[in-house]
Design a protein around this motif. Structure first.
Motif, short mmCIF file in Angstrom:
data_model
loop_
_atom_site.label_atom_id
_atom_site.label_comp_id
_atom_site.label_asym_id
_atom_site.label_seq_id
_atom_site.Cartn_x
_atom_site.Cartn_y
_atom_site.Cartn_z
N LEU A 35 0.78 -1.06 -0.10
CA LEU A 35 0.06 -0.22 0.25
C LEU A 35 0.63 1.54 -0.06
O LEU A 35 0.52 2.08 -0.87
N SER A 36 2.08 1.45 0.62
CA SER A 36 2.84 2.56 0.69
C SER A 36 3.97 2.99 -0.43
O SER A 36 4.12 4.09 -0.68
N SER A 37 3.64 1.57 -0.91
CA SER A 37 4.62 1.85 -2.68
C SER A 37 4.12 1.91 -3.53
O SER A 37 2.91 2.15 -3.63
N SER A 38 4.59 2.94 -4.47
CA SER A 38 4.03 3.32 -5.91
C SER A 38 4.91 2.58 -6.84
O SER A 38 4.50 3.15 -7.77
N GLN A 48 4.01 3.91 -11.04
CA GLN A 48 2.66 3.82 -10.69
C GLN A 48 2.31 3.09 -9.66
O GLN A 48 2.54 1.71 -10.05
N GLY A 49 1.54 3.79 -8.16
CA GLY A 49 1.22 3.01 -7.29
C GLY A 49 -0.50 3.22 -7.07
O GLY A 49 -1.18 3.31 -7.74
N LEU A 50 -0.89 2.69 -6.28
CA LEU A 50 -2.68 2.93 -5.40
C LEU A 50 -2.78 4.46 -5.00
O LEU A 50 -4.09 4.70 -5.54
N PHE A 51 -1.46 5.10 -5.08
CA PHE A 51 -2.06 6.65 -4.13
C PHE A 51 -1.38 7.31 -5.18
O PHE A 51 -1.16 7.86 -4.49
N ALA A 52 0.09 7.22 -5.49
CA ALA A 52 0.27 7.63 -6.21
C ALA A 52 1.33 7.52 -7.61
O ALA A 52 1.17 6.10 -7.24
N HIS A 53 1.26 8.65 -8.26
CA HIS A 53 2.29 8.40 -9.68
C HIS A 53 3.80 9.14 -9.50
O HIS A 53 3.82 10.69 -9.34
N CYS A 54 4.64 8.84 -9.75
CA CYS A 54 6.04 9.27 -9.61
C CYS A 54 6.54 9.72 -11.17
O CYS A 54 6.73 8.58 -12.22
N ILE A 55 6.62 10.90 -11.13
CA ILE A 55 7.90 11.22 -12.45
C ILE A 55 9.35 11.22 -12.23
O ILE A 55 9.64 11.91 -11.27
N GLY A 56 10.16 10.56 -12.85
CA GLY A 56 11.71 10.73 -12.97
C GLY A 56 12.38 11.99 -13.60
O GLY A 56 11.63 12.11 -14.55
N ASP A 57 13.53 12.35 -12.77
CA ASP A 57 14.52 12.73 -14.60
C ASP A 57 14.11 12.85 -15.43
O ASP A 57 14.34 10.77 -15.40
N GLU A 157 6.22 -3.00 -16.86
CA GLU A 157 6.53 -4.50 -16.52
C GLU A 157 5.86 -4.00 -14.54
O GLU A 157 5.48 -2.55 -14.03
N PHE A 158 5.08 -4.77 -14.18
CA PHE A 158 5.19 -4.74 -12.76
C PHE A 158 5.59 -4.98 -11.99
O PHE A 158 6.99 -5.51 -11.91
N GLY A 159 5.81 -3.91 -10.69
CA GLY A 159 6.92 -3.86 -10.07
C GLY A 159 7.07 -4.87 -8.86
O GLY A 159 5.94 -5.13 -8.80
N TRP A 160 7.68 -4.02 -7.88
CA TRP A 160 7.98 -5.54 -6.66
C TRP A 160 7.08 -5.03 -5.63
O TRP A 160 6.18 -6.14 -4.72
N ALA A 161 6.18 -4.53 -5.64
CA ALA A 161 5.12 -4.29 -4.44
C ALA A 161 3.72 -5.13 -5.19
O ALA A 161 3.02 -5.46 -4.73
N TYR A 162 3.75 -5.17 -6.22
CA TYR A 162 2.44 -5.49 -7.57
C TYR A 162 2.45 -7.34 -6.61
O TYR A 162 2.38 -8.29 -6.31
N GLY A 163 4.17 -7.53 -6.68
CA GLY A 163 4.36 -9.22 -6.54
C GLY A 163 4.57 -9.20 -4.90
O GLY A 163 3.99 -10.51 -4.57
N VAL A 164 5.03 -8.17 -3.91
CA VAL A 164 4.12 -8.22 -2.59
C VAL A 164 3.02 -8.40 -2.57
O VAL A 164 2.66 -9.45 -1.76
#
Length: 204
Positions: A35-38, A48-57, A157-164
């Protein structure tokens, strides 16, 4: 004096129920991480996560999903499937915490009827929690695929948080199975023993 019989109550903790309790605790921990990861979905310059999306440099333009934002993390997009997945994951977390508490109370109780009641509640609540997390884990990628054309990225790709999240579902399933397998086992035993009290002669 005549021998007297006493009945001792012996409580034996079944290891399967202890493992079920540990699985419940691990599930809660994994759900907090998810829940806490994006890092649910990853693409070049995008998380992209459940509560936030992040844009990298240096994220290539245009950004996915017609987003116009600066570098950094922002509130999650107002998409029904994202909000529904987040709500289901939160429900799973609270239900798992409650079921784990019920399992712990069952282990600590010496009343067989109370134990059975606690374990039965834990099984049903964990089953509902398992259904909730499975729906969330299936709902998220299915509806994301429908908006993939707006992603503006060739590789997702699905990130580690989805695997968690799937790891939490596996541990939760294990806890349900362990409680069901050991549900009928007796944990309270009664042992009778005879105590002989020796009479001491007293002298004046």
């Amino acid at each position: 004096m005549a021998p007297t019989a006493t009945i001792e109550t012996i409580s034996i903790v079944r290891p399967l129920k202890v493992i079920a309790l540990v699985c419940g605790i691990i599930t809660a921990f994994l759900m907090v991480l998810a829940l806490s990861s994006s890092d649910w979905l990853l693409a070049q310059g995008w998380r992209q996560g459940l509560f936030a999306h992040c844009i990298g440099d240096g994220a290539p333009k245009p950004l996915p999903f017609q987003i116009n934002a600066e570098v950094g993390c922002h509130t999650a997009r107002d998409e029904p499937y994202i909000m529904a997945s987040a709500a289901l994951c939160i429900i799973c977390l609270f239900l798992d915490a409650f079921a784990t508490l019920m399992t712990g109370l069952g282990l600590s109780s010496n009343d067989p009827a109370v134990k059975t009641r606690y374990y039965r509640i834990a099984v049903w609540v964990m089953t509902v929690a398992l259904i909730a997390i499975l729906i969330a884990l299936i709902l998220y990628p299915v509806f994301f695929a429908q908006e993939l054309e707006l992603g503006n990225r060739t590789l997702w790709e699905f990130g580690w948080a989805y695997g968690v999240g799937w790891g939490a579902a596996i541990f939760l399933f294990g806890a349900v199975v362990l409680l069901l397998c050991d549900q009928e086992e007796e944990e309270i035993y009664y042992k009778e023993r005879t105590i002989i009290h020796a009479e001491n002669d007293s002298r004046a």
